[in-house]
Design an enzyme around this catalytic site. Sequence first.
Site, PDB file in Angstrom:
ATOM      1  N   LYS A   1     -68.340   9.346 -29.496  1.00 19.23           N
ATOM      2  CA  LYS A   1     -69.477  10.243 -30.179  1.00 19.23           C
ATOM      3  C   LYS A   1     -69.014  11.865 -29.769  1.00 19.23           C
ATOM      4  O   LYS A   1     -68.063  12.369 -29.555  1.00 19.23           O
ATOM      5  CB  LYS A   1     -70.859  10.095 -29.611  1.00 19.23           C
ATOM      6  CG  LYS A   1     -70.988   8.450 -29.792  1.00 19.23           C
ATOM      7  CD  LYS A   1     -72.604   8.059 -29.800  1.00 19.23           C
ATOM      8  CE  LYS A   1     -72.560   6.446 -30.008  1.00 19.23           C
ATOM      9  NZ  LYS A   1     -73.969   6.111 -30.025  1.00 19.23           N
TER      10      LYS A   1
ATOM     11  N   HIS B   1     -71.204   4.760 -39.417  1.00 15.71           N
ATOM     12  CA  HIS B   1     -72.213   4.630 -38.147  1.00 15.71           C
ATOM     13  C   HIS B   1     -73.805   5.037 -38.370  1.00 15.71           C
ATOM     14  O   HIS B   1     -73.798   5.810 -39.185  1.00 15.71           O
ATOM     15  CB  HIS B   1     -71.715   5.506 -36.920  1.00 15.71           C
ATOM     16  CG  HIS B   1     -72.056   5.099 -35.540  1.00 15.71           C
ATOM     17  ND1 HIS B   1     -73.370   5.711 -35.178  1.00 15.71           N
ATOM     18  CD2 HIS B   1     -71.803   4.470 -34.582  1.00 15.71           C
ATOM     19  CE1 HIS B   1     -73.473   5.169 -33.988  1.00 15.71           C
ATOM     20  NE2 HIS B   1     -72.589   4.293 -33.789  1.00 15.71           N
TER      21      HIS B   1
ATOM     22  N   GLU C   1     -74.553  -3.022 -35.213  1.00 18.24           N
ATOM     23  CA  GLU C   1     -75.265  -2.002 -34.348  1.00 18.24           C
ATOM     24  C   GLU C   1     -76.471  -1.540 -34.583  1.00 18.24           C
ATOM     25  O   GLU C   1     -76.970  -0.844 -35.218  1.00 18.24           O
ATOM     26  CB  GLU C   1     -74.352  -0.997 -34.194  1.00 18.24           C
ATOM     27  CG  GLU C   1     -72.987  -0.616 -33.680  1.00 18.24           C
ATOM     28  CD  GLU C   1     -72.590   0.441 -33.125  1.00 18.24           C
ATOM     29  OE1 GLU C   1     -72.034   0.511 -31.991  1.00 18.24           O
ATOM     30  OE2 GLU C   1     -72.803   1.615 -33.895  1.00 18.24           O
TER      31      GLU C   1
ATOM     32  N   GLU D   1     -75.541   6.768 -36.785  1.00 20.52           N
ATOM     33  CA  GLU D   1     -75.845   8.360 -36.688  1.00 20.52           C
ATOM     34  C   GLU D   1     -75.462   9.190 -37.998  1.00 20.52           C
ATOM     35  O   GLU D   1     -75.830  10.164 -38.060  1.00 20.52           O
ATOM     36  CB  GLU D   1     -75.149   8.719 -35.170  1.00 20.52           C
ATOM     37  CG  GLU D   1     -76.049   8.103 -34.221  1.00 20.52           C
ATOM     38  CD  GLU D   1     -75.403   7.916 -32.705  1.00 20.52           C
ATOM     39  OE1 GLU D   1     -73.980   8.381 -32.823  1.00 20.52           O
ATOM     40  OE2 GLU D   1     -75.698   7.133 -31.962  1.00 20.52           O
TER      41      GLU D   1
ATOM     42  N   ASN E   1     -66.506   4.398 -28.454  1.00 16.55           N
ATOM     43  CA  ASN E   1     -66.795   5.594 -29.531  1.00 16.55           C
ATOM     44  C   ASN E   1     -67.429   6.645 -28.636  1.00 16.55           C
ATOM     45  O   ASN E   1     -68.492   6.540 -28.015  1.00 16.55           O
ATOM     46  CB  ASN E   1     -67.847   5.175 -30.377  1.00 16.55           C
ATOM     47  CG  ASN E   1     -68.417   6.186 -31.136  1.00 16.55           C
ATOM     48  OD1 ASN E   1     -68.040   7.240 -31.428  1.00 16.55           O
ATOM     49  ND2 ASN E   1     -69.526   5.848 -32.015  1.00 16.55           N
TER      50      ASN E   1
ATOM     51  N   GLY F   1     -77.979   3.324 -27.260  1.00 12.87           N
ATOM     52  CA  GLY F   1     -78.287   4.404 -26.309  1.00 12.87           C
ATOM     53  C   GLY F   1     -79.596   4.328 -25.770  1.00 12.87           C
ATOM     54  O   GLY F   1     -80.002   5.164 -25.042  1.00 12.87           O
TER      55      GLY F   1
ATOM     56  N   SER G   1     -75.767  -0.615 -26.439  1.00 13.20           N
ATOM     57  CA  SER G   1     -76.116  -0.829 -24.979  1.00 13.20           C
ATOM     58  C   SER G   1     -75.115  -1.734 -24.451  1.00 13.20           C
ATOM     59  O   SER G   1     -75.528  -2.760 -23.439  1.00 13.20           O
ATOM     60  CB  SER G   1     -77.583  -1.054 -24.723  1.00 13.20           C
ATOM     61  OG  SER G   1     -78.334   0.029 -25.148  1.00 13.20           O
TER      62      SER G   1
HETATM   63  P1  13P Z   1     -74.281   2.641 -26.855  1.00  9.99           P
HETATM   64  O1  13P Z   1     -73.297   1.675 -26.192  1.00  9.99           O
HETATM   65  O2  13P Z   1     -74.353   4.086 -25.948  1.00  9.99           O
HETATM   66  O3  13P Z   1     -75.522   1.971 -26.922  1.00  9.99           O
HETATM   67  O4  13P Z   1     -73.792   3.071 -28.285  1.00  9.99           O
HETATM   68  C1  13P Z   1     -73.534   2.070 -29.314  1.00  9.99           C
HETATM   69  C2  13P Z   1     -72.838   2.791 -30.269  1.00  9.99           C
HETATM   70  O5  13P Z   1     -73.608   3.417 -31.100  1.00  9.99           O
HETATM   71  C3  13P Z   1     -71.679   2.811 -30.511  1.00  9.99           C
HETATM   72  O6  13P Z   1     -70.762   3.315 -31.604  1.00  9.99           O
END
Ligand code: 13P
Length: 257
Positions: free
Chosen positions: A11, A99, A169, A101, A9, A175, A213
């Site tokens: 993002k 997601h 997640e 976010e 992803n 992150g 992560s």
């Molecule tokens: P990270 O791997 O940067 O922690 O992000 C995970 C994520 O949100 C994937 O959709």
Amino acid sequence: MRPFLIAGNWKMNGSMKSCQELATSILSSLNSDSESVRGNEYLISPPFLYIDAISRQIEKDVVILAGKDCSASDNGAHTGDISCEMLKDVGAKSVILGHSERRQNHGETSQDVAKKAEKAAQAKMAVIICVCETLEEREAGEEFEIVRSQILTSLPSGATGQDIDIAYEPVWAIGTGKTASAEDVEAMHDFIRNILNENLDKADEMRILYGGSVKPENAKELAAVSNVGGFLIGGASLKAESFLEIGREALLGQKDK
Ligand code: 13P
């Protein structure tokens, strides 16, 4: 059994140039079909604006392209939204929905996710439904109830395991560099598997991805955990070497299952 999914992803990162370069590096490794990467399924989700250009770079079907959201409506007066028809038109075959976010930054609810997932299913697109708990919810011991409710409310009516995957997640691991421990992941993934088995047809075919992560250093251990059927990777998917290294480590981990 469906193959282990390595999903990147991207993002809201990169430029047209850098995203195309990243795709070129990933594709050249996957096209070489080397022993070290064969065996997994690969998916990338570039920013919407770059999907078309990257789609044109894909010659062999070695990677699936995914959107990061879709409208619950057909084409029409929905300013700023993107329909499944449009996503398919530029080569996306899958869509990531719900997601954390989007849930946090756009107030997206599980009901919204279910409507979008239904539309995607009608368009014959694969769907990854993300579920999560926050740190506060985990500290309050509510993580299982939150995840159960998100899964049951986000799944579209008539869902079967064939074209939907769930991505767990935990928000506190996204992150942050803090990965959930293998024990935490196992407990949650086993719990999710039971919910799916109790509520869906062909639930066995639904993969449960872990995200938060994931990196080359922890991919082998996490891939060995029962009911982990893939990874949804953010930061480490922005470099071809780490994305592909996660794929290699995941293959090793699957042998330990
Ligand atoms: P990270 O791997 O940067 O922690 O992000 C995970 C994520 O949100 C994937 O959709």
